[in-house]
Design a protein around this motif. Structure first.
Motif, PDB file in Angstrom:
ATOM      1  N   LYS A  44     -75.917   8.848 -23.749  1.00  0.00           N
ATOM      2  CA  LYS A  44     -76.503  10.023 -24.407  1.00  0.00           C
ATOM      3  C   LYS A  44     -76.056  11.308 -23.687  1.00  0.00           C
ATOM      4  CE  LYS A  44     -80.538   8.097 -23.930  1.00  0.00           C
ATOM      5  NZ  LYS A  44     -82.000   7.850 -23.947  1.00  0.00           N
ATOM      6  N   ARG A  61     -84.931  12.872 -23.792  1.00  0.00           N
ATOM      7  CA  ARG A  61     -83.778  12.049 -24.189  1.00  0.00           C
ATOM      8  C   ARG A  61     -83.042  11.454 -22.991  1.00  0.00           C
ATOM      9  NH1 ARG A  61     -84.961  10.659 -29.181  1.00  0.00           N
ATOM     10  NH2 ARG A  61     -85.295  12.464 -30.545  1.00  0.00           N
ATOM     11  N   GLU A  62     -83.290  12.018 -21.815  1.00  0.00           N
ATOM     12  CA  GLU A  62     -82.641  11.538 -20.594  1.00  0.00           C
ATOM     13  C   GLU A  62     -81.120  11.476 -20.741  1.00  0.00           C
ATOM     14  OE1 GLU A  62     -84.464   7.856 -19.385  1.00  0.00           O
ATOM     15  OE2 GLU A  62     -86.199   8.892 -18.554  1.00  0.00           O
ATOM     16  N   VAL A  76     -77.229  12.212 -19.840  1.00  0.00           N
ATOM     17  CA  VAL A  76     -76.524  12.198 -18.559  1.00  0.00           C
ATOM     18  C   VAL A  76     -75.766  13.492 -18.314  1.00  0.00           C
ATOM     19  CG1 VAL A  76     -76.314   9.695 -18.600  1.00  0.00           C
ATOM     20  CG2 VAL A  76     -74.480  11.111 -19.569  1.00  0.00           C
ATOM     21  N   ASN A 104     -75.747   2.806 -13.215  1.00  0.00           N
ATOM     22  CA  ASN A 104     -77.023   2.918 -13.913  1.00  0.00           C
ATOM     23  C   ASN A 104     -77.198   4.332 -14.426  1.00  0.00           C
ATOM     24  OD1 ASN A 104     -79.615   2.797 -14.848  1.00  0.00           O
ATOM     25  ND2 ASN A 104     -80.541   2.153 -12.907  1.00  0.00           N
ATOM     26  N   MET A 105     -77.328   4.478 -15.725  1.00  0.00           N
ATOM     27  CA  MET A 105     -77.395   5.806 -16.328  1.00  0.00           C
ATOM     28  C   MET A 105     -78.815   6.177 -16.744  1.00  0.00           C
ATOM     29  SD  MET A 105     -73.875   6.095 -18.473  1.00  0.00           S
ATOM     30  CE  MET A 105     -72.320   5.654 -17.733  1.00  0.00           C
ATOM     31  N   SER A 106     -79.772   5.592 -16.111  1.00  0.00           N
ATOM     32  CA  SER A 106     -81.169   5.926 -16.412  1.00  0.00           C
ATOM     33  C   SER A 106     -81.646   7.005 -15.452  1.00  0.00           C
ATOM     34  CB  SER A 106     -82.035   4.676 -16.284  1.00  0.00           C
ATOM     35  OG  SER A 106     -81.974   4.172 -14.944  1.00  0.00           O
ATOM     36  N   PHE A 107     -82.924   7.375 -15.572  1.00  0.00           N
ATOM     37  CA  PHE A 107     -83.540   8.401 -14.744  1.00  0.00           C
ATOM     38  C   PHE A 107     -84.590   7.777 -13.856  1.00  0.00           C
ATOM     39  CE2 PHE A 107     -81.293  11.230 -17.291  1.00  0.00           C
ATOM     40  CZ  PHE A 107     -81.526  12.544 -16.927  1.00  0.00           C
ATOM     41  N   SER A 108     -84.745   8.343 -12.718  1.00  0.00           N
ATOM     42  CA  SER A 108     -85.836   7.926 -11.823  1.00  0.00           C
ATOM     43  C   SER A 108     -86.999   8.875 -12.010  1.00  0.00           C
ATOM     44  CB  SER A 108     -85.377   7.948 -10.362  1.00  0.00           C
ATOM     45  OG  SER A 108     -85.035   9.267  -9.983  1.00  0.00           O
ATOM     46  N   SER A 132     -81.386  12.136 -12.672  1.00  0.00           N
ATOM     47  CA  SER A 132     -80.357  11.238 -13.211  1.00  0.00           C
ATOM     48  C   SER A 132     -79.725  10.439 -12.072  1.00  0.00           C
ATOM     49  CB  SER A 132     -79.284  12.047 -13.946  1.00  0.00           C
ATOM     50  OG  SER A 132     -78.222  11.220 -14.357  1.00  0.00           O
ATOM     51  N   SER A 148     -77.078   8.619 -12.439  1.00  0.00           N
ATOM     52  CA  SER A 148     -75.619   8.648 -12.594  1.00  0.00           C
ATOM     53  C   SER A 148     -75.031  10.026 -12.330  1.00  0.00           C
ATOM     54  CB  SER A 148     -75.241   8.207 -14.006  1.00  0.00           C
ATOM     55  OG  SER A 148     -75.798   9.113 -14.970  1.00  0.00           O
TER      56      SER A 148
END
Length: 916
Positions: free
Chosen positions: A38, A100-101, A103, A335-339, A360, A362
């Protein structure tokens, strides 16, 4: 009427339907296998430029993945409209990051919307990739997560400065939009201009929301200024309004210079035809993309698909999307997610949307991939340097009614060139059509169109009126101005290439007295009370800090003037003065030395000389030596060496006597009048009074030189100066005056026979016309001063006001002694000594050689006699006479060999023997 999907399927045969299902399954599987990444987009979606950039992004991704079907990742765009507001852009970015998180974010559309989004990206470690935010001010945020996939505006300032330098324009006014985009270029523009000595007289900021009347008022303000070079930095919407109003009020006429930055230059093709017509004659800087097949193919596809021309923002957007797709593929295994970083708070009412924003995972890897990605894009080589693309070439265009025309290029390593392939600066552009449809090069400034005339201050003086004089009519009280300085200024203004209206204003108080000294008059020009100052104003370093001076038009220097006294050499020993004591002694010693050498040479050459008495020898030799001063001897000397020495000695005497004669003549004529003081240091030691002109800077100069203020006397005119000299210091007068060369020449024109100038001459730059700092009049007036000083005009004006002073210019004197010393003739006396030594050595060598030959002959003759002496018979007695004759012959032969050096008495016994 459209068909429903059910009807479409019913028309397909079972086999075809089965194949279609298999295709859908395989396609879905392929799509399912690709990682959906995204990416957010923040743009003004209802603005034409932003809409075209979004099209370029979609086309880039579509074509990229079409040629890279095996990539593991696919970018999915999440588009948000910024609503053309800063708040809308910030809210859109926050939504994309938090909800939407994404990148990365492509955008925003302009520099005004960028600061908050950049800070937001820095906090969440989401790269912000902009292809249209070009303001250099964004670099001050120092966010590593801001990627400028474009050139910033500071890259073009050197090309603009090079244009100004090429046409020798020294002043310019930037006109810019009053926001982050417009202000960002100013510091860099100022620095670039300073390198080429270009001054920014005024900064004109125009708000994006200004009405036409407000813009017109700003332009009318510029019209009243002398500068005619304007640098426009804004986007086409505001630029179109600006040039339309400028044309309306007559600022697109001949003499004006307009240069637009790439904010307008890059978007000329998108402007309306009427707006382009209003900009006829404008120069522009435009972003240059080198020709490539990638760019050519994209232009063709773009024109075919959308029916419009491709601009540079769309090219940057296209390359930015490609670079992001390549970078995302590089980190496909990351890993393209968010913490989550939500903070625990005790009160829910103080939480904001920024409190629970994630980070992010990533982001750092994606930033590293973007920083290293490199490929050949449609806008050239895509390779980031310090987070942005580097610009090395700009195109210089000339806008005409039909569109733009290329007149040259600017290359970072060369400068201005006519061709992009040129490797050396041409220092000129192709022919340019200027505003007003003219081809003549504008000079860059004009006298401002204003009913106000220049107010030129003229000093009020009581003396030295030949330079400047102010009088008033008894009936009308209207002042009249005359003098050498006034004539020079009037002549200069009459030769200016344009009309300069002005009025002379006396620098005086209401009661008709001087309003102050020259420093105060210059300072009032600095304060703006006057537009200039004309008169005998000396150019000084401290004054140049307040005003700009034109080139000097008078002689330079400051000198001391002192009375002269008659010092004609009248003593009975005056004939000894031309030579120093040392030189007299050296000359006398040389005469004695020459006499001794002549004695030596003659003693060995002349037998009669040896028979003389000693007193006669001494008198003859030294008479011979000293008399060579006056005449050549009739009887030549007996010795060759004497003659050679005398020739050299006569040459030395010729030079010595001629120098003596010239020096004696100088002492009896030139030095009839000598200054009473030979050097300025004598003035300090003697304690006499020194005069200076009232109101002159020479008063302060004298105090700096160490003269006591009580010893300084002021005068206002040459007559007062003369009276002070007559009174002398003992009666309250002066014994010296310290003044500038022009005033001294005027004084000496009347009294040159009674006064003299002593050296050294002190530095001063002469008279100059003063104007406010940065006045464009200075350069043109200086140029006209050069024209009249190099011709006969200045001589005519000097003869008019200072007739008769030229014969007094030689009244200066120095304290160099006029006596001749022995150092001046050292080489001559040394030459005599060397020649005499050489001749002496030659004489001794010749003598020794002749004596050796004579001894050999005598030895041979004696041997012959001894051999004949052994015969004892009668024949020997009979032959005695014959042998005697042979010996006598041998002796005569020896005499010939030894010349006259052998005494004749040695042959006498032999002759007697012969007679017996």
């Amino acid at each position: 009427m459209s068909s429903s999907p059910h009807n479409l399927v019913s028309h397909l045969s079972p086999l075809r339907f089965f194949i279609f299902l298999i295709f859908l399954i395989l396609y879905g599987k392929a799509q399912k296998e690709a990682l959906q990444v995204k990416v957010g987009v923040v743009l003004n979606t209802n603005v034409t430029l932003a809409d075209l950039s979004l099209r370029a992004i979609n086309m880039s991704l579509s074509e990229f993945y079409k040629t890279n079907k095996d990539f593991k990742t696919r970018i999915v765009l999440h588009i948000r409209d910024s609503k053309q507001t800063v708040v809308g852009a910030a809210a859109s970015a926050l939504y994309l990051i938090k909800k939407r998180e994404v990148v990365a974010i492509l955008g925003p559309g302009n520099s005004m919307h960028a600061p908050f989004i950049i800070n937001l990206g820095n906090q969440s470690q989401v790269p912000i990739i902009s292809f249209s935010a070009t303001s250099p001010l964004l670099d001050s945020l120092r966010s590593p997560y801001f990627i400028r996939a474009a050139h910033d505006d500071s890259a073009q300032v050197h090309s603009i400065s090079a244009i100004l330098k090429s046409f020798r324009w020294r002043e310019a006014v930037p006109i810019y939009v009053d926001n982050e985009f417009g202000e960002g270029i100013l510091p860099y523009l100022v620095d670039a201009f300073q390198e080429n000595n270009v001054r920014i007289r005024y900064r004109c900021a125009i708000s994006l929301y200004s009405s036409n009347d407000q813009i017109e008022n700003e332009l009318l303000k510029l019209k009243t200024m002398p500068t005619r070079v304007f640098i426009v930095h804004m986007l086409p919407d505001l630029g179109s309004r600006l040039f339309s109003i400028a044309k309306k009020i007559g600022m697109m006429e001949p003499g004006y210079v307009w240069i637009v930055t790439n904010g307008i230059g890059d978007l000329i093709s998108s402007m309306e035809e009427s707006s382009v017509e209003d900009m006829h004659g404008v120069l522009g800087v435009k972003t240059y993309f080198s020709r490539s097949k990638e760019l050519t193919y994209l232009k063709t596809r773009w024109r075919k698909r959308f029916g419009e021309e491709l601009n540079h923002f769309e090219c940057w957007a296209y390359d930015a999307a490609t670079a992001l797709a390549k970078s995302v593929e590089k980190i496909s295994d990351v890993n393209m997610s968010f913490s989550g970083t939500k903070k625990n708070t005790s009160r829910d009412d103080i939480e904001t949307d920024l409190d629970d924003i994630g980070t992010s995972l990533s982001g750092p890897k994606l930033l590293e991939a973007l920083s290293t990605v490199s490929f050949k894009g449609v806008a050239g080589r895509f390779q980031l340097k310090q987070g942005k693309l580097e610009a090395t070439i700009f195109k210089i265009i000339n806008i005409e009614e039909s569109g733009e025309r290329t007149v040259g290029f600017w290359k970072s390593n060369v400068g201005l060139v006519k061709s992009v392939n040129a490797s050396q600066s041409s220092r000129a552009l192709r022919p340019i059509i200027w505003p007003g449809d003219t081809i003549g090069e504008p000079k860059g400034w004009e006298h401002p169109i204003s009913p106000k005339k220049l107010r030129i201050a003229v000093p009020k003086k009581d003396g030295f009126n030949q330079f400047v004089k102010v009088t008033k009519d008894a009936n009308t009280n209207i002042p009249a101005f005359s003098g050498f300085c006034i004539d020079v200024f009037d002549k200069v203004i009459s030769q200016m290439p344009y009309h300069v209206p002005f009025d002379y204003i006396p620098f005086e108080t209401p009661d008709g007295k001087s309003d102050g000294n020259y420093d105060e008059m210059v300072y009032k020009v600095f304060l703006g009370e006057y537009d200039g100052a004309v008169g005998d104003t000396t150019i000084l370093a401290n004054r140049s800090g307040y005003v700009d001076f034109a080139l000097p038009y008078s002689e330079t220097g400051i000198v001391f003037v002192v009375p002269v006294k008659d010092e004609r050499e009248k003593g009975e020993w005056v004939f000894l003065k031309p030579l120093t004591k040392e030189l007299w002694l050296l000359t006398a010693a040389s005469f004695l030395y020459i006499g001794m050498m002549v004695w030596i040479f003659e003693y060995h050459a002349d037998d009669d000389f040896k028979t003389h008495k000693m007193s006669d020898k001494i008198s003859n030799v030294f008479y011979f030596s000293f008399s060579t001063l006056f005449f050549a001897h009739r009887k030549p000397s007996e010795s060759f060496f004497t003659r050679a020495l005398v020739v050299v000695w006569c040459f030395v005497l010729l030079i010595l006597t001629q120098s003596y004669t010239a020096t004696l003549t100088s002492m009896l004529t030139v030095q009839e009048l000598r200054p009473t003081v030979r050097h300025m240091d004598d003035l300090k030691k003697s304690g006499v009074n020194v005069g200076y002109q009232s109101g002159s800077f020479t008063f302060e100069r004298l105090k700096l030189m160490g003269y006591e203020e009580s010893r300084l006397k002021a005068y206002d005119s040459p007559q007062e100066m003369r009276e002070l000299f007559l009174n002398k210091s003992s009666n309250g007068g002066i014994d010296a005056a310290f003044d500038e060369v022009p005033y001294v020449k005027l004084f000496m024109a009347k009294y040159c026979s009674e006064y003299s100038i002593i050296e050294p001459t002190f530095k001063a730059d002469g008279f100059g016309f003063a104007f406010p700092l940065g006045s464009p009049l200075v350069s043109d007036i200086s140029r006209q001063i050069l024209n009249i000083t190099e011709g006969e005009t200045m001589k005519a004006m000097e003869n008019k006001w200072f007739y008769g002073e030229r014969h007094c210019l030689d009244s200066t004197t120095t304290d160099t002694p006029i006596q001749l010393d022995h150092h001046s003739f050292r080489a001559l006396f040394l030459m005599v000594f060397v020649v005499s030594v050489i001749l002496l050595l030659l004489m001794w060598g010749s003598k020794r050689c002749k004596e050796r030959q004579a001894d050999e002959v005598e030895s041979e003759a004696q041997d012959e006699v001894n051999e004949e002496g052994h015969v004892v018979d009668g024949e020997e007695a009979d032959d005695n006479e014959h042998h005697i004759v042979d010996v006598d012959t041998a002796l005569l032969r020896r005499k010939k060999l030894t010349s006259t050096s052998i005494p004749t008495r040695r042959a006498t016994p032999l002759l007697r023997l012969k007679s017996a």
